[in-house]
Design a protein around this motif. Structure first.
Motif, mmCIF file in Angstrom:
data_model
loop_
_atom_site.group_PDB
_atom_site.id
_atom_site.type_symbol
_atom_site.label_atom_id
_atom_site.label_comp_id
_atom_site.label_asym_id
_atom_site.label_seq_id
_atom_site.Cartn_x
_atom_site.Cartn_y
_atom_site.Cartn_z
ATOM 1 N N UNK A 179 0.843 -1.187 0.000
ATOM 2 C CA UNK A 179 0.000 0.000 0.000
ATOM 3 C C UNK A 179 0.883 1.243 0.000
ATOM 4 N N UNK A 180 0.358 2.376 -0.449
ATOM 5 C CA UNK A 180 1.160 3.608 -0.420
ATOM 6 C C UNK A 180 1.697 3.926 0.984
ATOM 7 N N UNK A 181 0.948 3.583 2.012
ATOM 8 C CA UNK A 181 1.400 3.863 3.370
ATOM 9 C C UNK A 181 2.553 2.971 3.829
ATOM 10 N N UNK A 182 2.928 1.993 3.018
ATOM 11 C CA UNK A 182 4.115 1.193 3.304
ATOM 12 C C UNK A 182 5.394 1.875 2.822
ATOM 13 N N UNK A 183 5.255 2.984 2.137
ATOM 14 C CA UNK A 183 6.419 3.721 1.650
ATOM 15 C C UNK A 183 7.275 4.192 2.815
ATOM 16 N N UNK A 184 8.549 3.831 2.788
ATOM 17 C CA UNK A 184 9.464 4.161 3.879
ATOM 18 C C UNK A 184 10.855 3.642 3.532
ATOM 19 N N UNK A 185 11.806 4.021 4.354
ATOM 20 C CA UNK A 185 13.114 3.368 4.333
ATOM 21 C C UNK A 185 13.040 2.206 5.323
ATOM 22 N N UNK A 186 13.406 1.033 4.858
ATOM 23 C CA UNK A 186 13.357 -0.175 5.675
ATOM 24 C C UNK A 186 14.770 -0.536 6.146
ATOM 25 N N UNK A 187 14.883 -0.759 7.443
ATOM 26 C CA UNK A 187 16.162 -1.069 8.066
ATOM 27 C C UNK A 187 16.101 -2.436 8.741
ATOM 28 N N UNK A 188 17.191 -3.168 8.665
ATOM 29 C CA UNK A 188 17.265 -4.381 9.472
ATOM 30 C C UNK A 188 18.099 -4.094 10.711
ATOM 31 N N UNK A 189 17.774 -4.820 11.761
ATOM 32 C CA UNK A 189 18.438 -4.678 13.053
ATOM 33 C C UNK A 189 18.676 -6.079 13.589
ATOM 34 N N UNK A 190 19.901 -6.340 13.966
ATOM 35 C CA UNK A 190 20.284 -7.686 14.385
ATOM 36 C C UNK A 190 20.975 -7.613 15.740
ATOM 37 N N UNK A 191 20.624 -8.545 16.609
ATOM 38 C CA UNK A 191 21.248 -8.626 17.922
ATOM 39 C C UNK A 191 22.190 -9.829 17.960
ATOM 40 N N UNK A 192 23.387 -9.565 18.448
ATOM 41 C CA UNK A 192 24.378 -10.624 18.565
ATOM 42 C C UNK A 192 25.186 -10.403 19.833
ATOM 43 N N UNK A 193 25.117 -11.363 20.712
ATOM 44 C CA UNK A 193 25.889 -11.336 21.964
ATOM 45 C C UNK A 193 25.707 -10.021 22.704
ATOM 46 N N UNK A 194 24.465 -9.572 22.784
ATOM 47 C CA UNK A 194 24.145 -8.390 23.567
ATOM 48 C C UNK A 194 24.329 -7.062 22.858
ATOM 49 N N UNK A 195 24.818 -7.102 21.647
ATOM 50 C CA UNK A 195 25.008 -5.865 20.874
ATOM 51 C C UNK A 195 24.004 -5.816 19.723
ATOM 52 N N UNK A 196 23.556 -4.587 19.408
ATOM 53 C CA UNK A 196 22.643 -4.391 18.298
ATOM 54 C C UNK A 196 23.329 -3.712 17.138
ATOM 55 N N UNK A 197 22.978 -4.133 15.932
ATOM 56 C CA UNK A 197 23.599 -3.606 14.719
ATOM 57 C C UNK A 197 22.514 -3.219 13.716
ATOM 58 N N UNK A 198 22.712 -2.072 13.073
ATOM 59 C CA UNK A 198 21.777 -1.556 12.076
ATOM 60 C C UNK A 198 22.363 -1.631 10.682
ATOM 61 N N UNK A 199 21.482 -1.881 9.717
ATOM 62 C CA UNK A 199 21.870 -1.737 8.333
ATOM 63 C C UNK A 199 21.695 -0.294 7.891
ATOM 64 N N UNK A 200 22.037 -0.032 6.628
ATOM 65 C CA UNK A 200 22.001 1.345 6.118
ATOM 66 C C UNK A 200 20.630 1.723 5.567
ATOM 67 N N UNK A 201 19.771 0.731 5.394
ATOM 68 C CA UNK A 201 18.411 0.986 4.921
ATOM 69 C C UNK A 201 18.257 0.806 3.422
ATOM 70 N N UNK A 202 17.037 0.465 3.036
ATOM 71 C CA UNK A 202 16.688 0.359 1.623
ATOM 72 C C UNK A 202 15.324 1.006 1.416
ATOM 73 N N UNK A 203 15.215 1.814 0.371
ATOM 74 C CA UNK A 203 13.998 2.583 0.133
ATOM 75 C C UNK A 203 12.935 1.725 -0.539
ATOM 76 N N UNK A 204 11.737 1.771 0.003
ATOM 77 C CA UNK A 204 10.571 1.140 -0.611
ATOM 78 C C UNK A 204 9.558 2.239 -0.895
ATOM 79 N N UNK A 205 9.160 2.348 -2.153
ATOM 80 C CA UNK A 205 8.180 3.349 -2.565
ATOM 81 C C UNK A 205 7.022 2.651 -3.260
ATOM 82 N N UNK A 206 5.825 2.861 -2.737
ATOM 83 C CA UNK A 206 4.619 2.258 -3.304
ATOM 84 C C UNK A 206 3.783 3.394 -3.897
ATOM 85 N N UNK A 207 3.715 3.404 -5.212
ATOM 86 C CA UNK A 207 3.034 4.508 -5.891
ATOM 87 C C UNK A 207 2.617 4.081 -7.286
ATOM 88 N N UNK A 208 1.502 4.644 -7.727
ATOM 89 C CA UNK A 208 1.067 4.383 -9.098
ATOM 90 C C UNK A 208 1.558 5.473 -10.034
#
Length: 115
Positions: free
Chosen positions: A86-115
């Motif tokens: 849906x158009x409201x799903x438009x956003x930058x999507x980030x992954x976040x991973x936890x490993x041994x008590x630490x959290x790590x972020x990705x740089x993001x990927x753009x998702x655009x829903x539009x006609x």
């Protein structure tokens, strides 16, 4: 050093589908929960879906029945299959991973829903 790289974003019409991937590399072991967040313009970052090391999943209500999170532990990869977008799903999507008590972020990927 730990690196998370997302891919699979892009422009899609309403009702379409995309599959996001996030690959972890570097000195990352014993990965725990893997999570997808998103941030739309002018809005706070929100949790979209999460999957535990054992495979249990949770979703924000707005994507239930449309999105599916999965993981491949051997490949250190988390996926987000997004259907009926849906158009409201438009956003930058980030992954976040936890490993041994630490959290790590990705740089993001753009998702655009539009006609």
């Amino acid at each position: 050093q730990v690196r998370l790289v997302e891919s699979g974003g892009g422009l899609v019409q309403p009702g379409g589908s995309l599959r996001l991937s996030c690959v972890a590399s570097g000195s990352i072991f014993s990965i725990g929960a893997m999570t997808w967040y998103r941030q739309a313009p002018g809005k706070e970052r929100e949790l979209v879906a999460t999957i535990s090391s054992g495979g249990s999943t949770n979703y924000v209500d707005s994507v239930k029945g449309r999105f599916t999170i999965s993981r491949d532990n051997a490949a250190k990869t988390v996926y987000l299959q997004m259907n009926s977008l849906k158009p409201e799903d438009t956003a930058i999507y980030y992954c976040y991973v936890i490993s041994r008590g630490f959290g790590y972020w990705g740089q993001g990927t753009q998702v655009t829903v539009s006609s």
